[in-house]
Design a protein around this motif. Structure first.
Motif, short mmCIF file in Angstrom:
data_model
loop_
_atom_site.label_atom_id
_atom_site.label_comp_id
_atom_site.label_asym_id
_atom_site.label_seq_id
_atom_site.Cartn_x
_atom_site.Cartn_y
_atom_site.Cartn_z
N LYS A 139 0.83 -1.21 0.00
CA LYS A 139 0.00 0.00 0.00
C LYS A 139 0.86 1.26 0.00
O LYS A 139 0.62 2.19 -0.75
N TYR A 140 1.88 1.27 0.85
CA TYR A 140 2.65 2.51 1.00
C TYR A 140 3.56 2.80 -0.18
O TYR A 140 3.83 3.96 -0.48
N LYS A 182 1.08 4.36 -2.48
CA LYS A 182 0.58 5.65 -1.98
C LYS A 182 1.64 6.74 -2.11
O LYS A 182 1.35 7.86 -2.52
N LYS A 239 6.34 -0.06 6.19
CA LYS A 239 6.31 1.34 5.74
C LYS A 239 7.72 1.88 5.56
O LYS A 239 8.00 2.60 4.59
N ASN A 263 -7.93 1.16 13.34
CA ASN A 263 -7.08 2.05 12.54
C ASN A 263 -5.91 1.33 11.89
O ASN A 263 -5.54 1.65 10.77
N ILE A 264 -5.34 0.34 12.56
CA ILE A 264 -4.20 -0.32 11.89
C ILE A 264 -4.73 -1.17 10.73
O ILE A 264 -4.10 -1.23 9.68
N GLN A 306 -7.23 -0.40 8.90
CA GLN A 306 -7.48 0.59 7.85
C GLN A 306 -6.15 1.05 7.23
O GLN A 306 -6.04 1.21 6.02
N ASP A 307 -5.13 1.24 8.07
CA ASP A 307 -3.85 1.73 7.55
C ASP A 307 -3.18 0.69 6.65
O ASP A 307 -2.37 1.04 5.80
N ALA A 313 0.45 6.62 11.75
CA ALA A 313 -0.77 6.10 11.11
C ALA A 313 -1.23 4.77 11.69
O ALA A 313 -2.41 4.43 11.60
N HIS A 347 -3.42 6.12 14.40
CA HIS A 347 -4.29 7.27 14.11
C HIS A 347 -4.87 7.24 12.70
O HIS A 347 -5.52 8.20 12.29
N GLY A 348 -4.60 6.17 11.95
CA GLY A 348 -5.14 6.06 10.60
C GLY A 348 -4.20 6.69 9.56
O GLY A 348 -3.41 7.58 9.89
N THR A 349 -4.30 6.21 8.33
CA THR A 349 -3.47 6.74 7.24
C THR A 349 -3.66 8.25 7.14
O THR A 349 -4.80 8.74 7.15
N ASP A 350 -2.58 8.99 7.08
CA ASP A 350 -2.59 10.46 7.03
C ASP A 350 -3.25 11.10 8.26
O ASP A 350 -3.63 12.26 8.23
N LYS A 359 -6.15 10.20 9.39
CA LYS A 359 -7.62 10.15 9.26
C LYS A 359 -8.12 8.97 10.06
O LYS A 359 -8.17 7.84 9.55
#
Ligand SMILES: Cc1cc2nc3c(=O)[nH]c(=O)nc-3n(C[C@H](O)[C@H](O)[C@H](O)COP(=O)(O)OP(=O)(O)OC[C@H]3O[C@@H](n4cnc5c(N)ncnc54)[C@H](O)[C@@H]3O)c2cc1C
Lengths: 430, 125
Positions: free
Chosen positions: A53-54, A57, A344, A423-424, A426-427, B56, B59-62, B64
């Motif tokens: 992903k990174y 991105k 990352k 959140n992880i 999602q990340d 992230a 706290h989420g990507t960027d 968010k």
């Protein structure tokens, strides 16, 4: 907004000019430009999916192909919550749709069977061959089944689950717990160091105890440990004393915890002090880097992969980066958080290398939450930097939930544990 | 022992640019940290990026956030720098954030805030 004409801006312009019809189709098979760089990633778990992903991105001009056999990835994080009856399997299921559709990662559901580090190519079980400019390998762990006499992959799949890769193994152990006779004991047998998720077996003991307290009040959890001490020990022991004092018993290696053999028919494990019978027996064998890393000669005599700590490039095969549980990452534990952090850092490093620039020195982090009971969690955190001794944790930072944390703080940590998972996930996959 | 780090850097840099950007210097966190000065033409500081990517995971990507963790996407550089310093100095209550913030020098905190300031101005993809 600043309209300075940057390289990144230029790439975006180029891509948006031609992407209209080709979005989602910049796979390796159809590179946009002859010179387009291509990264292949092996494994779509915490490390691999983060790297894929990174890279896309941060540098959309690089094509990324991710090879992962399963179309649904079940996370080990929160799989203990499933056993405790606090989550469903669907809550720990991650898919690759967003990586495919939003980040245009070319996701191939197949198994990498061969890595050729000289010709920069990998072979897939389905017959395909992929060329790469750089390869990222994040295959996780495999088990040393033969370290415990009588144990095998077959015994694990049918009678005594390790439940240390999430999915069918998690379901097997959860079902066994539900079906177990009240009064039978659950045996949890953690290995010596190093192994995946050092606090994992002890969070598991806690949540199994939570389940037993409710549904099998005459049953106990006995931890037969290879070790003399374990992660977050003080915090776990305190929680157990408060909540599960007559349910959880921990036996250290020198107090009869070491197991040498199992008998799947008799449902016993052999300890130095004699056989121990269980209604559910959870054997977590010693571990090593995933098979593909071993087959490709990326491991050293320890069974794990030595890497350059700046870019996680293998010190054995140039052009191949190994991240996650499979690599040797100094002071970092084998955790999903650590694997993602490495993914990352590796993504950023690969981009710089492909641009002919110096990669920035790494900064890495880890936080592991463990749920002791609903509304009661503890954590350990660390920030890592590179020194001449390799990757070390920064003194004065990180550390554990304070031993004297009050109930409000423990319940806040439980809320944050859920927030972290969301959140992880999602990340990485979202 | 800076030689060992230079060899790691060199190993990663086969066929790439010279090592002149590498500038090992001690930091307030106990020395031996590796710092790389950003070449002047960079659009963002790569060291800031590496530091910022860590955030992230919680706290989420960027920044968010979808979960209970506070998101910080769109917050100003000044706000982020102050907040991180307050966590670091225990001037702001937290369960875990203070433990993390103590892992960064004031200079690194500034780089993190700067990077998010920069990233926020880019169109996300
Ligand atoms: C019970 C338990 C609880 C845990 N809880 C936490 C927690 O709360 N927080 C935390 O941070 N960590 C936790 N962990 C640890 C975490 O699960 C691992 O550290 C993490 O999964 C490691 O990531 P990885 O990328 O190295 O491997 P994985 O995430 O296991 O991913 C490896 C992937 O590679 C694929 N693969 C393997 N071989 C090939 C091949 N030849 N070709 C293609 N694909 C291949 C596999 O199918 C798999 O999907 C826990 C672990 C357990 C067991």
């Amino acid at each position: 907004m600043d309209h300075k004409f940057t390289r990144r801006g230029f790439n975006k312009l180029v891509l948006s000019g031609i992407a209209g019809s080709t979005l989602g189709a910049f796979g390796a098979a159809t590179p946009l430009f002859a010179a387009q760089k291509h990264v292949v990633v092996v494994g779509g778990g915490f490390g691999g999916a983060s790297a894929a992903k990174y890279i896309r991105k941060l540098e959309p001009s690089i094509a990324v192909t991710l090879v992962e056999p399963d179309s649904t990835f079940y996370t080990c994080p929160f799989s203990n919550w499933v056993m405790g009856g606090l989550k469903e399997m669907s809550d720990i299921a991650q898919t690759f749709d967003i990586l495919k559709n939003r980040y245009s990662v070319d996701v191939i559901h197949d198994l990498v069977t061969e890595i050729d580090p000289v010709n920069h190519s990998v072979k897939l079980k389905g017959g395909k061959e992929l060329k790469y400019d750089r390869l990222v390998v994040s295959p996780g762990i495999d088990f040393k089944y033969d370290a415990v006499e009588g144990y095998s992959e077959e015994v694990a799949n049918t009678v005594m689950p390790h439940a240390y890769k999430a999915g069918p193994q998690t379901e097997l152990m959860t079902t066994q717990l539900k079906n177990m006779k009240d009064g039978d004991n659950v045996l949890i047998c953690p290995p010596g160091n190093p192994f995946r998720c050092p606090p994992g077996p002890y969070e598991r003991a806690s949540l199994v105890a939570h389940f037993l307290k409710k549904y099998k009040p005459n049953s106990k959890v006995i931890i037969l440990d290879d070790k003399e001490k374990f992660s977050k020990q003080g915090l776990f022991m305190k929680g157990w004393q408060r909540l599960y004092s007559d349910i959880i018993e921990w036996r250290s290696g020198s107090m009869g915890g070491k197991i040498s053999a199992v008998d799947a028919d008799a449902m016993t494990v052999e300890t130095e002090f004699g056989p121990e019978k269980g209604g559910v027996i959870n054997v977590i064998p010693p571990q090593m880097a995933g098979k593909i890393a071993r087959d490709a000669g990326l491991t050293d005599s320890s069974g794990w992969c030595p890497v350059n700590p700046i870019t996680f490039e293998s010190t054995i095969h140039p052009g191949v980066h190994v991240i996650g549980d499979a690599c040797i990452a100094g002071a970092m534990p084998k955790s999903g958080f650590a694997a993602s952090s490495q993914g990352k850092v590796t993504a950023a490093g690969i981009i710089r290398l492909m641009q002919g620039k110096v990669p920035a020195p790494p900064s890495l982090v880890n936080t592991c939450y463990s749920l002791v009971a609903p509304g009661y969690a503890v954590s350990v955190a660390a920030v890592y930097k590179l020194t001449s001794d390799g990757i070390v944790s920064i003194k004065g930072a990180g550390g554990l939930t304070p031993m004297d944390a009050d109930d409000d703080q423990l319940s806040e940590e439980a809320v944050y544990a859920r927030g972290w998972y969301r959140n992880i996930a999602q990340d990485i996959w979202g | 022992m800076a030689g060992k780090i230079a060899s790691w850097l060199a190993a990663g840099m086969i066929g790439a640019a010279a090592l002149s950007g590498c500038n090992p210097q001690s930091s307030e966190n106990g020395g031996n940290a590796v710092q790389t000065a950003a070449p002047a033409e960079e659009e963002f500081n790569p060291r800031g990026q590496i530091l910022a990517l860590s955030c992230a995971s919680c706290h989420g990507t960027d920044g968010k956030s979808e979960g209970i963790m506070p998101g910080f996407y769109g917050k100003s550089q000044v706000y982020l720098e102050n907040a991180l310093k307050q966590f670091k100095n225990d001037e702001r209550y937290s369960t875990v954030m203070g433990r993390h913030a103590k892992g960064y020098t004031d200079e690194e905190i500034k780089l993190i805030a700067e990077y998010f300031g920069w990233a926020c101005q880019q169109t996300t993809n």
